[in-house]
Scaffold this motif. Structure first.
Motif, PDB file in Angstrom:
ATOM      1  N   GLU A 100       0.965  -1.041   0.188  1.00  0.00           N
ATOM      2  CA  GLU A 100       0.143   0.172   0.595  1.00  0.00           C
ATOM      3  C   GLU A 100       0.733   1.298  -0.270  1.00  0.00           C
ATOM      4  OE1 GLU A 100      -2.851  -0.383   3.416  1.00  0.00           O
ATOM      5  OE2 GLU A 100      -4.029  -2.126   1.526  1.00  0.00           O
ATOM      6  N   GLY A 101       2.382   1.305  -1.130  1.00  0.00           N
ATOM      7  CA  GLY A 101       3.235   2.646  -0.707  1.00  0.00           C
ATOM      8  C   GLY A 101       3.873   2.462   0.100  1.00  0.00           C
ATOM      9  N   VAL A 102       4.113   1.622   1.065  1.00  0.00           N
ATOM     10  CA  VAL A 102       4.665   2.121   2.102  1.00  0.00           C
ATOM     11  C   VAL A 102       5.995   0.586   2.263  1.00  0.00           C
ATOM     12  CG1 VAL A 102       4.862   2.073   5.333  1.00  0.00           C
ATOM     13  CG2 VAL A 102       2.895   2.675   3.879  1.00  0.00           C
ATOM     14  N   ALA A 103       7.494   1.025   2.002  1.00  0.00           N
ATOM     15  CA  ALA A 103       8.607   0.612   1.759  1.00  0.00           C
ATOM     16  C   ALA A 103       8.074  -0.361   3.560  1.00  0.00           C
ATOM     17  CB  ALA A 103       9.867   1.023   1.521  1.00  0.00           C
ATOM     18  N   PHE A 104       8.481  -1.497   3.492  1.00  0.00           N
ATOM     19  CA  PHE A 104       8.843  -2.564   4.729  1.00  0.00           C
ATOM     20  C   PHE A 104      10.266  -3.026   4.436  1.00  0.00           C
ATOM     21  CE2 PHE A 104       6.341  -5.260   2.580  1.00  0.00           C
ATOM     22  CZ  PHE A 104       6.785  -6.851   1.905  1.00  0.00           C
ATOM     23  N   PRO A 105      10.509  -3.864   5.190  1.00  0.00           N
ATOM     24  CA  PRO A 105      12.120  -4.597   5.630  1.00  0.00           C
ATOM     25  C   PRO A 105      12.271  -6.159   5.173  1.00  0.00           C
ATOM     26  CG  PRO A 105      11.285  -4.608   7.778  1.00  0.00           C
ATOM     27  CD  PRO A 105      10.691  -3.422   6.682  1.00  0.00           C
ATOM     28  N   VAL A 106      13.035  -6.226   3.758  1.00  0.00           N
ATOM     29  CA  VAL A 106      13.329  -7.986   3.462  1.00  0.00           C
ATOM     30  C   VAL A 106      14.550  -7.807   3.332  1.00  0.00           C
ATOM     31  CG1 VAL A 106      12.420  -8.976   1.214  1.00  0.00           C
ATOM     32  CG2 VAL A 106      10.730  -7.242   2.137  1.00  0.00           C
ATOM     33  N   LYS A 107      14.751  -8.926   3.815  1.00  0.00           N
ATOM     34  CA  LYS A 107      16.138  -9.556   3.831  1.00  0.00           C
ATOM     35  C   LYS A 107      17.027  -9.631   2.293  1.00  0.00           C
ATOM     36  CE  LYS A 107      16.145 -10.636   7.788  1.00  0.00           C
ATOM     37  NZ  LYS A 107      16.640 -10.136   9.405  1.00  0.00           N
ATOM     38  N   ASP A 108      16.370  -9.993   2.009  1.00  0.00           N
ATOM     39  CA  ASP A 108      16.932 -10.324   0.202  1.00  0.00           C
ATOM     40  C   ASP A 108      15.956 -10.083  -1.034  1.00  0.00           C
ATOM     41  OD1 ASP A 108      17.944 -11.275  -2.072  1.00  0.00           O
ATOM     42  OD2 ASP A 108      18.066 -13.458  -2.120  1.00  0.00           O
ATOM     43  N   ILE A 109      15.563  -8.452  -1.447  1.00  0.00           N
ATOM     44  CA  ILE A 109      15.184  -8.337  -2.433  1.00  0.00           C
ATOM     45  C   ILE A 109      14.584  -9.323  -3.272  1.00  0.00           C
ATOM     46  CG2 ILE A 109      14.202  -6.588  -3.709  1.00  0.00           C
ATOM     47  CD1 ILE A 109      15.451  -4.732  -1.693  1.00  0.00           C
ATOM     48  N   ALA A 110      15.550  -9.437  -4.332  1.00  0.00           N
ATOM     49  CA  ALA A 110      15.840 -10.571  -5.419  1.00  0.00           C
ATOM     50  C   ALA A 110      15.399 -11.518  -5.896  1.00  0.00           C
ATOM     51  CB  ALA A 110      17.266 -10.526  -5.745  1.00  0.00           C
ATOM     52  N   THR A 111      14.670 -12.240  -3.936  1.00  0.00           N
ATOM     53  CA  THR A 111      14.150 -13.166  -3.823  1.00  0.00           C
ATOM     54  C   THR A 111      12.656 -13.244  -3.465  1.00  0.00           C
ATOM     55  OG1 THR A 111      15.181 -14.138  -2.061  1.00  0.00           O
ATOM     56  CG2 THR A 111      16.533 -14.622  -3.855  1.00  0.00           C
ATOM     57  N   PHE A 112      12.245 -12.106  -3.575  1.00  0.00           N
ATOM     58  CA  PHE A 112      11.293 -11.863  -2.025  1.00  0.00           C
ATOM     59  C   PHE A 112       9.890 -12.489  -3.179  1.00  0.00           C
ATOM     60  CE2 PHE A 112       7.608  -9.751  -1.646  1.00  0.00           C
ATOM     61  CZ  PHE A 112       7.115  -9.400  -0.691  1.00  0.00           C
ATOM     62  N   GLN A 113       8.307 -13.212  -2.829  1.00  0.00           N
ATOM     63  CA  GLN A 113       8.217 -13.397  -3.411  1.00  0.00           C
ATOM     64  C   GLN A 113       6.728 -13.491  -2.620  1.00  0.00           C
ATOM     65  OE1 GLN A 113       9.594 -17.933  -3.692  1.00  0.00           O
ATOM     66  NE2 GLN A 113       7.813 -17.801  -5.128  1.00  0.00           N
ATOM     67  N   LEU A 114       5.862 -12.966  -3.313  1.00  0.00           N
ATOM     68  CA  LEU A 114       3.932 -13.526  -2.466  1.00  0.00           C
ATOM     69  C   LEU A 114       3.983 -14.727  -2.218  1.00  0.00           C
ATOM     70  CD1 LEU A 114       2.335 -10.231  -4.120  1.00  0.00           C
ATOM     71  CD2 LEU A 114       3.467 -10.721  -1.685  1.00  0.00           C
ATOM     72  N   ILE A 115       3.110 -15.729  -1.499  1.00  0.00           N
ATOM     73  CA  ILE A 115       2.684 -16.630  -1.250  1.00  0.00           C
ATOM     74  C   ILE A 115       1.311 -16.371  -1.473  1.00  0.00           C
ATOM     75  CG2 ILE A 115       2.100 -18.118   0.141  1.00  0.00           C
ATOM     76  CD1 ILE A 115       4.698 -18.051   1.457  1.00  0.00           C
ATOM     77  N   ASP A 116       0.519 -15.565  -1.122  1.00  0.00           N
ATOM     78  CA  ASP A 116      -0.893 -15.043  -0.722  1.00  0.00           C
ATOM     79  C   ASP A 116      -0.804 -13.898  -0.269  1.00  0.00           C
ATOM     80  OD1 ASP A 116      -0.870 -16.082   1.802  1.00  0.00           O
ATOM     81  OD2 ASP A 116      -1.937 -17.412   1.884  1.00  0.00           O
ATOM     82  N   ARG A 117      -2.120 -13.148  -0.217  1.00  0.00           N
ATOM     83  CA  ARG A 117      -2.586 -12.410   0.117  1.00  0.00           C
ATOM     84  C   ARG A 117      -1.953 -12.027   1.899  1.00  0.00           C
ATOM     85  NH1 ARG A 117      -5.869  -8.069  -0.777  1.00  0.00           N
ATOM     86  NH2 ARG A 117      -6.586  -9.029  -2.216  1.00  0.00           N
TER      87      ARG A 117
END
Length: 170
Positions: A100-117
């Motif tokens: 929703e337009g707000v950044a949140f921390p992710v350790k490895d952006i290149a491998t980020f994936q959604l599983i579901d909502r």
């Protein structure tokens, strides 16, 4: 039923991002400084041009008895060239993931994936509603349904507990 239709609208839905007279608008708000030639609508909330990324949404005020929608538009601190919409109001660029337009921390952006909502993962960590599971193994993480998920060593139960306007993620 008539009251619900009045409050929430019905019928044809007008696109929130529109070009009028060569300029771009989000609902009734002009998008100042938008480059009309490179402007792209990504979904009902996200758009970008060659240099900026935009997030628009609506809100209602209690003192108006929630009768009127108000529009707001934000310019995100994002790299427009690499920015892309994912799904479920998630997006990312080369250095951040947004919900929703707000950044949140992710350790490895290149491998980020959604599983579901509710669930997402990267190769390092699993997330529930943008919050990391402490000590989780993102590479083996999967959702099981009905609030349950697991990784290679543990099973998790997650729920949202209502509290005012911000639910607690457990």
């Amino acid at each position: 039923m008539g009251l619900l239709s009045f409050l929430f609208g019905c019928g044809e839905k007008e696109a929130p991002f529109q070009q009028k007279g060569g300029a771009w608008y989000y609902r009734d708000l002009p998008i100042e400084g938008a480059d009309a030639k490179s402007f792209q609508v990504l979904n009902d909330n996200y758009a970008k041009d060659k240099t900026q990324v935009y997030y628009g949404d609506t809100y209602r005020k209690g003192q108006e008895y929630y009768m009127m929608k108000h529009s707001r538009l934000r310019v995100l601190h994002a790299d427009a060239a690499t920015f892309r919409y994912l799904d479920f109001d998630y997006s990312q660029d080369k250095s951040s993931v947004f919900y929703e337009g707000v950044a949140f921390p992710v350790k490895d952006i290149a491998t980020f994936q959604l599983i579901d909502r509710e669930y997402a993962r990267d190769r390092v960590t699993a997330h529930y509603h943008q919050q990391p599971f402490s000590g989780s193994d993102g590479g083996s993480f999967t959702g099981l349904g009905r609030g349950y998920s697991k990784d290679s060593t543990r099973v998790f139960y997650s729920t949202l507990v209502p509290r005012g306007t911000d639910p607690i993620r457990r």
